[in-house]
Design an enzyme around this catalytic site. Structure first.
Site, PDB file in Angstrom:
ATOM      1  N   TRP A  95       3.889   2.345  -2.696  1.00 34.42           N
ATOM      2  CA  TRP A  95       4.481   2.108  -1.381  1.00 34.42           C
ATOM      3  C   TRP A  95       3.924   3.147  -0.412  1.00 34.42           C
ATOM      4  O   TRP A  95       3.911   4.339  -0.706  1.00 34.42           O
ATOM      5  CB  TRP A  95       6.012   2.212  -1.437  1.00 34.42           C
ATOM      6  CG  TRP A  95       6.621   2.134  -0.077  1.00 34.42           C
ATOM      7  CD1 TRP A  95       7.075   3.170   0.689  1.00 34.42           C
ATOM      8  CD2 TRP A  95       6.817   0.948   0.704  1.00 34.42           C
ATOM      9  NE1 TRP A  95       7.534   2.718   1.891  1.00 34.42           N
ATOM     10  CE2 TRP A  95       7.396   1.355   1.936  1.00 34.42           C
ATOM     11  CE3 TRP A  95       6.555  -0.409   0.494  1.00 34.42           C
ATOM     12  CZ2 TRP A  95       7.710   0.446   2.940  1.00 34.42           C
ATOM     13  CZ3 TRP A  95       6.879  -1.302   1.493  1.00 34.42           C
ATOM     14  CH2 TRP A  95       7.444  -0.883   2.702  1.00 34.42           C
ATOM     15  N   ASP A 197     -12.444  -7.740   6.156  1.00 32.75           N
ATOM     16  CA  ASP A 197     -11.406  -8.494   6.877  1.00 32.75           C
ATOM     17  C   ASP A 197     -10.680  -7.520   7.790  1.00 32.75           C
ATOM     18  O   ASP A 197      -9.452  -7.431   7.809  1.00 32.75           O
ATOM     19  CB  ASP A 197     -10.431  -9.128   5.867  1.00 32.75           C
ATOM     20  CG  ASP A 197      -9.517 -10.173   6.494  1.00 32.75           C
ATOM     21  OD1 ASP A 197      -9.587 -10.389   7.718  1.00 32.75           O
ATOM     22  OD2 ASP A 197      -8.722 -10.779   5.757  1.00 32.75           O
TER      23      ASP A 197
HETATM   24  P1  ADP Z   1      -1.024 -10.639   3.308  1.00 33.07           P
HETATM   25  O1  ADP Z   1      -1.920 -10.610   2.121  1.00 33.07           O
HETATM   26  O2  ADP Z   1       0.031 -11.693   3.198  1.00 33.07           O
HETATM   27  O3  ADP Z   1      -1.759 -10.717   4.634  1.00 33.07           O
HETATM   28  P2  ADP Z   1      -0.705  -7.772   3.628  1.00 33.07           P
HETATM   29  O4  ADP Z   1      -1.464  -7.168   2.509  1.00 33.07           O
HETATM   30  O5  ADP Z   1      -1.374  -7.773   4.977  1.00 33.07           O
HETATM   31  O6  ADP Z   1      -0.218  -9.246   3.278  1.00 33.07           O
HETATM   32  O7  ADP Z   1       0.681  -7.015   3.713  1.00 33.07           O
HETATM   33  C1  ADP Z   1       1.735  -7.433   4.575  1.00 33.07           C
HETATM   34  C2  ADP Z   1       2.318  -6.224   5.330  1.00 33.07           C
HETATM   35  O8  ADP Z   1       2.865  -5.312   4.381  1.00 33.07           O
HETATM   36  C3  ADP Z   1       1.256  -5.443   6.080  1.00 33.07           C
HETATM   37  O9  ADP Z   1       1.147  -5.854   7.389  1.00 33.07           O
HETATM   38  C4  ADP Z   1       1.725  -4.009   5.973  1.00 33.07           C
HETATM   39  O10 ADP Z   1       2.521  -3.683   7.094  1.00 33.07           O
HETATM   40  C5  ADP Z   1       2.598  -3.977   4.751  1.00 33.07           C
HETATM   41  N1  ADP Z   1       1.944  -3.309   3.599  1.00 33.07           N
HETATM   42  C6  ADP Z   1       0.818  -3.712   2.946  1.00 33.07           C
HETATM   43  N2  ADP Z   1       0.545  -2.911   1.907  1.00 33.07           N
HETATM   44  C7  ADP Z   1       1.520  -1.963   1.896  1.00 33.07           C
HETATM   45  C8  ADP Z   1       1.824  -0.836   1.042  1.00 33.07           C
HETATM   46  N3  ADP Z   1       1.051  -0.544  -0.011  1.00 33.07           N
HETATM   47  N4  ADP Z   1       2.913  -0.098   1.338  1.00 33.07           N
HETATM   48  C9  ADP Z   1       3.707  -0.413   2.393  1.00 33.07           C
HETATM   49  N5  ADP Z   1       3.505  -1.455   3.219  1.00 33.07           N
HETATM   50  C10 ADP Z   1       2.413  -2.224   2.972  1.00 33.07           C
END
Ligand code: ADP
Length: 288
Positions: A95, A197
């Site tokens: 996280w 991306d």
């Molecule tokens: P998707 O694959 O559906 O596009 P993302 O990987 O972009 O999803 O993640 C969705 C949201 O979660 C992101 O916009 C970010 O704010 C949050 N996020 C992604 N990875 C983490 C992480 N390791 N810890 C906390 N928040 C995260």
């Protein structure tokens, strides 16, 4: 709520005892959660209709970005699961507590991206295919960037868009004209590791102001393709570009090439979402 099958899978395979969960918004493809467990917090995303290996490829991409040691933070992958009878596919990561970045943090992020682009390969492509959003992304290797861009990037997306009726087939002739000019348009570059991306939803600043890259579609490509991608939806801060340029100056004429590189993400958006993206893609192609 996370499906019970995922919760049991996490407990049985990783001994993870989840005390509570919170939905995380912002993802465009998957469902994301913050998991509060006895041994810390985790980020989990899953998608019951994801193709097999979808999260495995994302995990491999994150690991490749981490191995470049560019200074940019990459979340630690804790586990991934390919869909089976026991559970849908998912990706479990550390996280990251989100904070806000200062101008200085943006400048550093720019320098770190330039450093990532110093990770090189002999050829354009990657040793495996992966995904961009939920669409397959081919990465067969090519000695030259223009042929990689034509065969691995634009042709598959444009053909799909024409076949599914999103783009009129008359634009194929425009594309052919553009494709014939690409060797003159793109400046020489060595195959560089790209995020692939890189729009503003795919990075964040952690609570200490460090930039964190998420959700990659990695391959070895032309570094300008990553930079152009940052301009898809308005662009990053000016300090970010200053930071990048302080390490790797832009080649003359970059701003004129942005729309050519971004034909790829534009066509991906046409195939994922249709709508206004179709008009934009047609307008770019019409110029050739
Ligand atoms: P998707 O694959 O559906 O596009 P993302 O990987 O972009 O999803 O993640 C969705 C949201 O979660 C992101 O916009 C970010 O704010 C949050 N996020 C992604 N990875 C983490 C992480 N390791 N810890 C906390 N928040 C995260």
């Amino acid at each position: 709520m996370l499906p019970d099958s995922i919760l049991s899978h996490l407990t049985e395979n990783y001994g993870l005892k989840i005390k509570s969960q919170q939905r995380v918004s912002g993802g465009s493809i998957n469902r994301a959660f913050r998991l509060l467990a006895a041994d810390g917090d985790f980020f989990l995303k899953y998608n019951a209709s994801a193709p097999p290996q979808f999260f495995e490829k994302e995990a491999r991409g994150l690991q490749l970005l981490k191995s470049a040691k560019s200074g940019v933070r990459i979340p630690e992958v804790e586990a991934f699961h390919n869909p089976d009878k026991a559970s849908p596919g998912y990706l479990l990561m550390e996280w990251i507590s989100e904070g806000s970045g200062t101008s200085e943090n943006s400048f550093t992020f720019g320098r770190e991206l330039a450093s990532l682009h110093q990770a090189r390969s002999e050829t354009f492509g990657l040793d495996h295919d992966n995904f961009i959003g939920s669409l397959p992304q081919k990465n067969n290797s090519h000695a030259e960037w223009p042929s990689f861009f034509i065969e691995e990037r634009i042709n598959p997306q444009l053909k799909a868009a024409v076949n599914n009726g999103s783009i009129d087939k008359k634009y194929l002739a425009h594309w052919q004209r553009l494709a014939n000019q690409l060797s003159d348009i793109f400046p020489y570059a060595k195959p560089s590791l790209l995020h692939g991306d890189l729009w503003s939803g795919n990075y964040l600043f952690d609570s200490s102001g460090k930039a964190v890259l998420i959700d990659p579609a990695v391959y070895y490509g032309h570094p300008e393709a990553d930079l152009a991608f940052t301009k898809m939806f308005g662009g990053f801060s000016s300090e970010f570009y200053q930071g990048y340029e302080s390490a790797s100056p832009f080649e003359p004429g970059f701003s004129d090439r942005i729309q050519v590189y971004n034909l790829y993400p534009l066509l991906v958006h046409v195939n994922l979402f249709g709508g206004g993206y179709t008009r934009q893609a047609e307008q770019v192609l019409m110029g050739f």
